[in-house]
Design a protein around this motif. Structure first.
Motif, mmCIF file in Angstrom:
data_model
loop_
_atom_site.group_PDB
_atom_site.id
_atom_site.type_symbol
_atom_site.label_atom_id
_atom_site.label_comp_id
_atom_site.label_asym_id
_atom_site.label_seq_id
_atom_site.Cartn_x
_atom_site.Cartn_y
_atom_site.Cartn_z
ATOM 1 N N GLN A 39 3.283 14.347 6.643
ATOM 2 C CA GLN A 39 4.538 13.597 5.527
ATOM 3 C C GLN A 39 5.445 14.173 5.227
ATOM 4 N N ALA A 40 6.893 13.660 5.510
ATOM 5 C CA ALA A 40 7.867 13.858 4.878
ATOM 6 C C ALA A 40 7.945 14.060 3.450
ATOM 7 N N VAL A 41 9.001 14.905 2.971
ATOM 8 C CA VAL A 41 9.451 16.103 1.733
ATOM 9 C C VAL A 41 10.302 14.230 0.421
ATOM 10 N N SER A 42 10.422 13.148 1.451
ATOM 11 C CA SER A 42 11.440 12.081 0.803
ATOM 12 C C SER A 42 10.068 11.402 0.013
ATOM 13 N N GLY A 43 8.998 11.625 0.546
ATOM 14 C CA GLY A 43 7.442 10.371 -0.447
ATOM 15 C C GLY A 43 7.026 11.365 -1.471
ATOM 16 N N PRO A 72 0.650 -0.770 -0.200
ATOM 17 C CA PRO A 72 0.213 -0.351 -0.105
ATOM 18 C C PRO A 72 0.882 1.177 0.107
ATOM 19 N N ASN A 73 -0.081 2.252 0.103
ATOM 20 C CA ASN A 73 0.734 3.653 -0.172
ATOM 21 C C ASN A 73 1.437 3.311 1.390
ATOM 22 N N CYS A 74 2.318 4.375 1.448
ATOM 23 C CA CYS A 74 3.523 4.877 2.504
ATOM 24 C C CYS A 74 2.481 5.553 4.032
ATOM 25 N N SER A 75 1.533 5.784 3.986
ATOM 26 C CA SER A 75 1.114 6.884 4.551
ATOM 27 C C SER A 75 0.130 5.614 5.433
ATOM 28 N N THR A 76 -0.915 4.723 4.240
ATOM 29 C CA THR A 76 -1.888 3.994 4.784
ATOM 30 C C THR A 76 -1.231 3.000 5.392
ATOM 31 N N ILE A 77 -0.045 2.395 5.365
ATOM 32 C CA ILE A 77 0.858 0.988 6.460
ATOM 33 C C ILE A 77 0.931 1.766 7.398
ATOM 34 N N ALA A 78 0.862 2.878 7.827
ATOM 35 C CA ALA A 78 1.230 4.102 8.953
ATOM 36 C C ALA A 78 0.204 3.483 9.936
ATOM 37 N N MET A 79 -0.840 3.917 9.873
ATOM 38 C CA MET A 79 -2.127 3.174 10.213
ATOM 39 C C MET A 79 -2.655 1.936 10.165
ATOM 40 N N VAL A 80 -2.734 1.110 9.023
ATOM 41 C CA VAL A 80 -3.010 0.127 9.418
ATOM 42 C C VAL A 80 -2.444 -0.975 10.441
ATOM 43 N N VAL A 131 5.332 6.456 10.672
ATOM 44 C CA VAL A 131 6.502 4.879 9.647
ATOM 45 C C VAL A 131 7.633 5.760 8.610
ATOM 46 N N HIS A 132 8.689 5.089 9.150
ATOM 47 C CA HIS A 132 9.495 5.468 7.926
ATOM 48 C C HIS A 132 8.871 5.288 6.857
ATOM 49 N N ASN A 133 8.769 6.180 5.498
ATOM 50 C CA ASN A 133 8.156 6.418 4.716
ATOM 51 C C ASN A 133 9.246 5.410 3.479
ATOM 52 N N THR A 134 10.437 5.632 3.673
ATOM 53 C CA THR A 134 10.347 4.409 2.169
ATOM 54 C C THR A 134 11.318 3.709 2.688
ATOM 55 N N LEU A 135 11.024 3.381 4.167
ATOM 56 C CA LEU A 135 11.912 1.568 4.316
ATOM 57 C C LEU A 135 10.250 0.864 4.309
#
Ligand SMILES: NC(=O)c1ccc[n+]([C@@H]2O[C@H](COP(=O)([O-])OP(=O)(O)OC[C@H]3O[C@@H](n4cnc5c(N)ncnc54)[C@H](OP(=O)(O)O)[C@@H]3O)[C@@H](O)[C@H]2O)c1
Length: 344
Positions: free
Chosen positions: A176-180, A148-156, A320-324
């Motif tokens: 959300q961080a800029v690397s996203g 899933p999308n990085c922000s979805t993974i954090a809360m799921v 969530v670490h968005n790129t990991l």
């Protein structure tokens, strides 16, 4: 047994993280690196402009980058990780699956297709059963699996832990961080001393993907969860790490202390890149914080703050670490799950 793997979009923000995770991986060996026509023919060192704060792996640096087509890939590379812009991926990934490759992808295309498993291994590994439906429907020898999308993974993860208590409504605001947004996504003039109160398409992804991830696979299709999800997404000037404020309304009341226990005992799976537990339950009200907590569990853990009681349920913060865990690590974990289930 070592599985030879390829990477599509290997030079990008997520692609570099894939290289970082796959180069020392105990089960995988990087065989092919692919990117756009502009990078093809260059060494990986030259094409990638390495931006990770760890050295570029020696055995990868001088590899010649190829163009991302099945014709350019060796046949003895059964598994391909993909992190290309979704408009490109929607054309390239099916071509790879049709040509017999198993594709573990980050890109947002096809995540909601009925016959495409959208998977976080600790939450819904059984949704891989959809691959039988996918192969019947599409006649592919290969397969396409999405994270899933990085922000979805954090809360799921926290929501999956709360799901047995009657999850009715979720409200979430993200920071959300800029690397996203990828390397060329947000300019310094836009984001320094600033917050952008909208991220195109992100709210919709959180609202739809969550329901599929928390859904039930009945052997033929995924019955999406009926929870009502509403998201507001903001870009903030952190480099890595998406922080989220979540409000979860439950039909069966759960005290904050009980919820913290539920988080602490949250979902887990036994795979090489999986942490002992997906969630890390913090006691301090000022945690989690991106700078302090994004690398928990090598960036694969979701840190969760202490839950607070609200009129209809609970409020908590998660990260969530968005790129990991939010991208490259999620794809690698799905690759490990595919191997574990004999699907590669
Ligand atoms: N960044 C995150 O935190 C994050 C999180 C979750 C999901 N994602 C998703 O992952 C994907 C990649 O994101 P990113 O942030 O890594 O983007 P990025 O930094 O812009 O990298 C894009 C990659 O795709 C390659 N590419 C571009 N056009 C191509 C083409 N026509 N054919 C083949 N390859 C092509 C690029 O190669 P060149 O270097 O040759 O241009 C580069 O390797 C996106 O779909 C994004 O939505 C990103």
């Amino acid at each position: 047994m070592t599985v030879r793997v390829g990477i599509l979009g290997a030079t990008g923000a997520v692609g570099q993280r894939l290289v970082q995770l796959l180069a020392p991986h105990p089960e995988f060996e990087i065989a092919t690196l692919a990117a756009s026509e502009a990078s093809a023919g260059k060494s990986y060192r030259e094409a990638a402009k390495w931006r990770i704060d760890a050295p570029i792996p020696d055995d990868v640096a001088e590899t010649t980058v190829v163009e991302g087509t099945p014709e350019e890939f060796p046949e003895d590379v059964p598994l391909v990780f993909s992190s290309m812009p979704s408009g490109i991926a929607e054309r390239v990934e099916p071509a790879f699956a049709e040509a017999g490759y198993v594709v573990s992808s980050n890109s947002s295309n096809a995540r909601l297709d009925d016959d495409v498993p959208l998977v976080v291994p600790e939450v819904n590994a059984d949704h891989l059963g959809l691959l039988e439906v996918q192969r019947d429907d599409r006649g592919w020898d290969g397969a396409l699996v999405k994270n899933p999308n990085c922000s979805t993974i954090a809360m799921v993860g926290p929501l999956a832990a709360l799901s047995p208590y009657g999850l009715e409504r979720v409200r979430v605001a993200t920071l959300q961080a800029v690397s996203g947004a990828g390397y060329s996504g947000v300019t310094s003039m836009e984001i320094l001393d600033n917050v952008l109160p909208h991220i195109g398409g992100e709210e919709e992804k959180m609202e739809t993907e969550t329901k599929k991830l928390l859904g039930v696979f009945d052997g033929a299709e995924v019955q999406h969860h009926r929870v009502d999800v509403s998201a507001s997404c903001n870009r903030v000037p952190t480099i890595d790490g998406h922080l989220e404020n979540v409000w979860a309304d439950l039909s069966d009341p759960l005290a904050p202390d009980e919820a913290r226990e539920v988080f602490a005992e949250g979902p887990s799976i036994d795979l090489p890149s999986a942490p002992d537990r997906l969630l890390q339950a913090h006691e301090d009200e000022d945690r989690p914080q991106p700078r302090l907590d994004r690398t928990a569990g090598d960036g694969m853990v979701i840190p969760v703050g202490p839950p607070q009681e609200t009129t209809e349920g609970l409020q908590f913060d998660c990260l969530v670490h968005n790129t990991l865990r939010g991208a490259a690590g999620a794809s690698v974990l799905n690759g490990e799950l595919l191997v574990d289930r004999d699907l590669v």
